[in-house]
Each structure stands twice: as structure tokens, then as C-alpha cells.
Design a protein around this motif. Structure first.
Motif, PDB file in Angstrom:
ATOM      1  N   LYS A 267       0.829  -1.206   0.000  1.00 14.83           N
ATOM      2  CA  LYS A 267       0.000   0.000   0.000  1.00 14.83           C
ATOM      3  C   LYS A 267       0.866   1.259   0.000  1.00 14.83           C
ATOM      4  O   LYS A 267       0.573   2.237  -0.680  1.00 14.83           O
TER       5      LYS A 267
ATOM      6  N   SER B 261      -3.463   8.044  14.103  1.00 15.65           N
ATOM      7  CA  SER B 261      -4.815   8.506  14.403  1.00 15.65           C
ATOM      8  C   SER B 261      -4.922  10.007  14.224  1.00 15.65           C
ATOM      9  O   SER B 261      -3.937  10.740  14.368  1.00 15.65           O
TER      10      SER B 261
ATOM     11  N   CYS C 256     -14.242  14.548   8.908  1.00 17.47           N
ATOM     12  CA  CYS C 256     -13.679  13.342   9.509  1.00 17.47           C
ATOM     13  C   CYS C 256     -14.136  12.093   8.734  1.00 17.47           C
ATOM     14  O   CYS C 256     -13.331  11.212   8.423  1.00 17.47           O
ATOM     15  N   ALA C 257     -15.411  12.058   8.379  1.00 18.16           N
ATOM     16  CA  ALA C 257     -15.939  10.909   7.636  1.00 18.16           C
ATOM     17  C   ALA C 257     -15.316  10.815   6.244  1.00 18.16           C
ATOM     18  O   ALA C 257     -14.949   9.728   5.781  1.00 18.16           O
ATOM     19  N   SER C 258     -15.164  11.957   5.583  1.00 17.64           N
ATOM     20  CA  SER C 258     -14.556  11.953   4.241  1.00 17.64           C
ATOM     21  C   SER C 258     -13.097  11.511   4.302  1.00 17.64           C
ATOM     22  O   SER C 258     -12.614  10.785   3.435  1.00 17.64           O
TER      23      SER C 258
ATOM     24  N   GLN D 230     -11.738   9.594   6.581  1.00 22.28           N
ATOM     25  CA  GLN D 230     -11.694   8.173   6.945  1.00 22.28           C
ATOM     26  C   GLN D 230     -11.824   7.296   5.693  1.00 22.28           C
ATOM     27  O   GLN D 230     -11.190   6.255   5.591  1.00 22.28           O
ATOM     28  N   GLU D 231     -12.623   7.741   4.741  1.00 24.74           N
ATOM     29  CA  GLU D 231     -12.810   6.965   3.504  1.00 24.74           C
ATOM     30  C   GLU D 231     -11.502   6.790   2.730  1.00 24.74           C
ATOM     31  O   GLU D 231     -11.342   5.843   1.971  1.00 24.74           O
TER      32      GLU D 231
ATOM     33  N   ASN E 231      -8.530   6.201   3.919  1.00 25.38           N
ATOM     34  CA  ASN E 231      -7.620   5.188   4.455  1.00 25.38           C
ATOM     35  C   ASN E 231      -8.222   4.566   5.713  1.00 25.38           C
ATOM     36  O   ASN E 231      -8.258   5.180   6.770  1.00 25.38           O
ATOM     37  N   ASP E 232      -8.663   3.318   5.586  1.00 20.75           N
ATOM     38  CA  ASP E 232      -9.355   2.704   6.726  1.00 20.75           C
ATOM     39  C   ASP E 232      -8.399   2.267   7.832  1.00 20.75           C
ATOM     40  O   ASP E 232      -8.831   1.876   8.910  1.00 20.75           O
ATOM     41  N   ALA E 233      -7.085   2.359   7.571  1.00 22.73           N
ATOM     42  CA  ALA E 233      -6.123   1.959   8.611  1.00 22.73           C
ATOM     43  C   ALA E 233      -5.934   3.063   9.653  1.00 22.73           C
ATOM     44  O   ALA E 233      -5.353   2.837  10.710  1.00 22.73           O
TER      45      ALA E 233
ATOM     46  N   LYS F 272      -7.147   5.692  12.507  1.00 25.78           N
ATOM     47  CA  LYS F 272      -8.262   5.890  13.453  1.00 25.78           C
ATOM     48  C   LYS F 272      -8.655   7.368  13.383  1.00 25.78           C
ATOM     49  O   LYS F 272      -7.831   8.237  13.686  1.00 25.78           O
TER      50      LYS F 272
ATOM     51  N   LYS G  54     -11.298  10.449  14.575  1.00 24.22           N
ATOM     52  CA  LYS G  54     -12.430  10.887  15.394  1.00 24.22           C
ATOM     53  C   LYS G  54     -12.534  12.409  15.358  1.00 24.22           C
ATOM     54  O   LYS G  54     -11.591  13.090  14.929  1.00 24.22           O
TER      55      LYS G  54
END
Length: 523
Positions: A7, A51, A85-87, A89-90, A92-94, A96, A98
Motif C-alpha cells: 500500500k 490517528s 472526519c468521515a470523508s 476516513q474513507e 484510508n481505513d487503517a 483511526k 475521530k
């Protein structure tokens, strides 16, 4: 673990597995997630930081859709921190991710201890007062801090931390460590076994230039009171001497020797930058000293003793025209010396650790090895508190920037970025932020800037009308193109700080989008 390796394949070539590991352990806090913050974080999320915590108290408005890719129409009226934050997160799911729906200014005022949990804080779009407070909080908590701000066609980035020590500074150009001006006994001994006047032309043109230079330098010093060439005439004479040894025009090894002859003339010993580091008061270590300074202390002892004034040898040699046999033998000689130097330094590190009451094995072999390999390139960066810079900038520097044509726009923006914060504190909005009253804002901003300059001890200095008008025309807008650029710079600096590789910027970085210039101010 196989998956991230593929990756992150491309970036692993730049900062290696240790660098990636440092990123994956890092916890990053972003203050304000407008375009500048979102762009900065986007680069770090794609790079795989551990994170992120996004802090922003505002709701998404229609205007945000025009400058921030991390929000869309469905986000209007919702928490900006939540949507961004939601965008993110999409991507890279690795990672964390918040968010906290809270205005950063409120956290800085009411909950300063909140920031101590992070590796690094990225503070975007804060005004001066909040920046100064946050700077103090992060210094005390030993948290790295980077400020970024986009304002119309200008913006700035500023790192703030007490001290940042870099072992792997990875400079673009750095002289290889061949010691041709100060060969050690084994290298000298090897050179002695090779005859430069050999009659076989194939052998003659495959003698490595390292050997040619060591032998010719030795020959030179014998007839010059033990001194190497130093004047221009002597250097030319030495090169002519090398030329005279050629028996054919196509001898690349002799051409390489002539090109590399400056390595024989280079002064012996360590460079001034390293001298400064080993003379630093931090090199007198005690039980609270960092691993870096413990290793510097052992380096200092080594240079004064076994090193005979030199740092440990790096141990690698560049490509050169040579027979395979000679090249492999040379390689072994350099590696053996580097290994011997490393073992001496390792022992000194263990002894110092013991002496200051720490576990002698608390610094790993790999760390000491990397330190030895990079000993000549160590870099220590220190940053003034923002408050000190703002209250008492370095006077001669500031005067120089104000009068220097090349810097006048950059320093103008620097002053105006501070002036708009004073303006906002007085008039509850930024100049030109709302329709109408532009002329009044221009004259108010001018007055504010003049009084700021006189507070900084620059009476009589003025900024151009054009620049002041432009600053008002910006109306504190965050333009996506500028934010993306500032975010790119900021995230690159974050990676340098977290991986402890490459040298982070010193001073305040100012982007001037009118002339497309980037400049660093050291105030």
C-alpha cells in the motif's frame, strides 16, 4: 502486515520502514477543518498516520462547498468536523479518525491539558492571541506544533517546538566520506601494495582513483614539509602531476582522480555545524538527557580520542573505474574501518549510559549504527516561542527584510497577517470581510499596520498601498488553491517532524500568491 507494505510502497522508498512506523504510531490533532486543515490532513491520512482528531465547532454552510472537497451538499447544516472526519476516513481505513465538535479557541482557554495526549498539533486559521496561548501549552506539554494559515492569496506555515534533533537529515548534496586528505593506516597500507607505474595498460587504467589520490598525496607531502596542496598554484600543480601519470587519453580512472582531487585539499576534521553540536551545552549529559545527546556525548569523546579529530567513518564508497578485485578490497577496507569506529562509539555510549544511571542497553545497536553513519550530517533545530518572535523580532533581520526588494512583499504579508488580527480584535471582523465600507477598512488597516510596525521598533517603515488594498480585497477568504498549497507544505513538514528525517523549515514560511514566491523569514 504484508498489505501496508504494498500500500505504501512508493513512500517507503523515501523514509523507509522506521519512518513509516513512526507515522503509524503518531496521533495528530487538527484545529479547524476548513480547506487548509482538510488539505493538510488529507496528505497525512493518505500517508498512513496512526490517528487523527478533528476539532471544529462550526456547521457546514453553502460557502464551504466552494473551497473544500471534504464536504458536499448533503453536509449543509451538519457539524463540519463530523463531515470532514468521515470523508478523510474513507481515504484510508487503517487510520483511526475521530472528531470533536468544539471551537478550538474554547479548548485552548478552558482545557489546555487536552492537547498533551497528541504527538503533534496542526493549528490552522487561528488568530494571534490563540496561537500564542496554544504555543505555550504545547511547549510545556512537549507536543510538536505547526501553525498554518491561508488568507486570500497569501499564507504562512510556522513550526514551533523547543528542539528537534535529526540524525537522518538526508541532504541533497554531501561530500562522500573517503578520507583522502587523512587516510588511516589500513587504507595507506593497501595503497602501498599497488604500483602506479605498472607497465600493463589494462592494469594501469583500472587502478581506482582512491588509490591514485592517496599515493600521489603521500608523494606530494614528502616533498612539501608534510603539507597537502593549499594555494591555487599548488592545487593546479597537483592536478598537472596527476595528468602526467596518464599513459593514454582514455584513462577514466585518472580523469576521475583529477575531478576528485579537491577531496585531497579539503580541510581535515569535522565541519563547523558538527563542531557546534558537540560544543552545545546539551552534550554535557545527565540522567534526563535524550538518546540523541547521549550519542553526541560519545561522539565528542570519540573525536577527541580514537577519531583523532575525525568523526566515525561512514563506510560506503561511490562507483568508480576499477578492477573488480581492487574495488571489492577497497570496499572491505572502508567497511572494516566503519565497523571498528562503530564498536568504539557503541562502547562509549554504553559507558555513558551507565555513568548517568541509565540501562546501558537502552539505546539499540541499530540506532547507534545509524547515528555513526550519519554523524557528519546531524542537525539540531530550535524554534523561538511565537510570543517572543511577535513581541521582539530580531531587529536587524526585520529591518533588512523591510528594505530588501526581494523580501518586501513577504515581510509585508507577514506584518499584514498580524495587522488583520489586531484589526479584527478592534472591529469584530476582518478588513473587507463584509460588503461596503472598503475605503474605511483600507485606511483602518493602514493605521493598524503602521502602529504595529512602530510597536516592533520600525518607526517610519511603511507598506505599499497596493499590498494593503490587496489584503482588504482578500476579505479573509480561504481560497482552495492557496489552501491546497499551504496544506501541502504543512503536511510535508509534519512528516519530517514525525519521522525525524530530513530537515524541517526554520523560521516563518510565507507564501506570496501574487508573485508565486515562497520565502522563509528568520525572525
Amino acid at each position: 502486515m504484508a498489505e501496508p507494505k504494498t500500500k505504501y510502497d512508493r513512500q517507503l522508498r523515501i523514509w523507509g520502514e522506521q519512518g513509516q512506523e513512526a507515522l503509524e504510531k503518531a496521533s495528530i490533532c487538527l484545529l479547524n477543518c476548513g480547506p487548509t486543515g482538510s488539505e493538510t490532513l488529507k496528505n497525512l491520512v493518505l500517508g498512513g498516520v496512526g490517528s487523527i482528531t478533528v476539532i471544529d465547532g462550526s456547521k457546514v454552510e453553502l460557502g464551504d462547498l466552494g473551497n473544500n472537497f471534504m464536504v458536499d451538499e448533503s453536509s449543509i447544516g451538519q457539524s463540519k468536523a463530523k463531515c470532514v472526519c468521515a470523508s478523510l476516513q474513507e481515504l484510508n481505513d487503517a487510520v483511526k479518525a475521530k472528531f470533536i465538535e468544539e471551537y478550538p479557541e474554547a479548548l485552548i482557554e478552558t482545557n489546555p491539558s487536552f492537547f498533551s495526549q497528541f504527538t503533534l498539533v496542526i493549528a490552522t486559521q487561528l488568530v494571534e492571541d490563540s496561537m500564542i496561548k496554544l504555543d505555550r501549552i504545547c511547549r510545556e506539554a512537549n507536543v510538536m506544533l505547526i501553525f498554518a494559515r491561508s488568507y486570500g492569496l497569501t499564507g504562512f506555515v510556522r513550526i514551533s517546538l523547543k528542539e528537534h534533533a535529526v540524525i537522518e537529515s538526508k541532504p541533497d548534496h554531501f561530500l562522500d566520506d573517503l578520507r583522502l586528505n587523512n587516510p588511516w593506516p589500513e587504507l595507506r597500507g593497501f595503497a602501498e601494495t599497488i604500483d602506479l607505474n605498472v607497465s600493463d595498460p589494462v592494469v594501469h587504467k583500472h587502478t581506482p582513483y582512491v588509490v591514485i589520490l592517496v599515493k600521489m598525496a603521500e608523494q606530494w607531502t614528502k616533498s612539501h614539509d608534510g603539507k597537502l596542496p593549499s594555494t591555487r598554484e599548488e592545487k593546479k600543480e597537483f592536478k598537472d602531476l596527476l595528468k602526467s601519470k596518464m599513459i593514454a587519453m582514455d584513462e577514466d580512472n585518472y580523469k576521475e582522480a583529477i575531478e576528485a582531487s579537491f577531496k585531497v585539499f579539503a580541510p581535515r576534521g569535522i565541519n563547523s555545524n558538527l563542531q557546534q553540536i558537540i560544543n552545545d551545552s546539551r552534550a554535557d549529559v545527565d540522567s534526563s538527557s535524550s538518546n540523541f545527546w547521549v550519542m553526541v556525548a560519545s561522539l565528542k569523546e570519540f573525536i577527541d580520542n580514537e577519531g583523532g579529530g575525525e568523526a566515525p567513518l561512514e563506510g560506503s564508497i561511490p562507483d568508480m573505474t576499477s578492477s573488480t578485485e581492487h574495488y571489492v578490497n577497497l570496499q572491505k577496507i572502508y567497511q572494516a574501518k566503519a565497523e571498528a569506529d562503530f564498536l568504539v562509539i557503541e562502547q562509549r555510549v554504553r559507558n555513558i549510559l551507565k555513568k548517568i544511571g541509565r540501562d546501558p542497553d537502552s539505546i539499540s545497536k541499530a540506532n547507534i549504527k545509524s547515528f555513526c553513519k550519519n554523524a557528519r550530517k546531524l542537525t539540531v533545530c530550535r524554534y523561538r516561542l511565537l510570543e517572543e518572535e511577535f513581541n521582539s523580532p530580531i531587529q536587524p533581520e526585520l529591518q533588512k527584510y523591510l528594505t530588501d526588494e526581494d523580501y518586501s512583499v513577504a515581510v509585508g504579508f507577514y506584518i499584514l497577517l498580524r495587522a488583520v488580527d489586531r484589526f479584527a480584535a478592534n472591529y469584530n471582523s476582518f478588513p473587507g470581510q463584509f460588503d461596503g465600507g472598503m475605503d474605511e477598512d483600507i485606511s483602518r488597516l493602514k493605521t493598524t499596520a503602521v502602529s504595529l510596525l512602530s510597536d516592533l521598533g520600525c518607526n517610519g517603515s511603511t507598506l505599499t498601498e497596493d499590498l494593503i488594498n490587496e489584503m482588504c480585497r482578500f476579505g479573509a477568504a480561504e481560497l482552495h488553491a492557496v489552501a491546497a498549497f499551504i496544506g501541502g507544505i504543512a503536511s510535508q513538514e509534519v512528516i519530517k517532524l514525525i519521522t525525524k528525517q530530513f530537515v524541517p523549515m526554520s523560521g516563518t514560511f510565507i507564501f506570496n500568491g501574487i508573485d508565486h514566491k515562497s520565502q522563509l523569514l528568520s525572525l
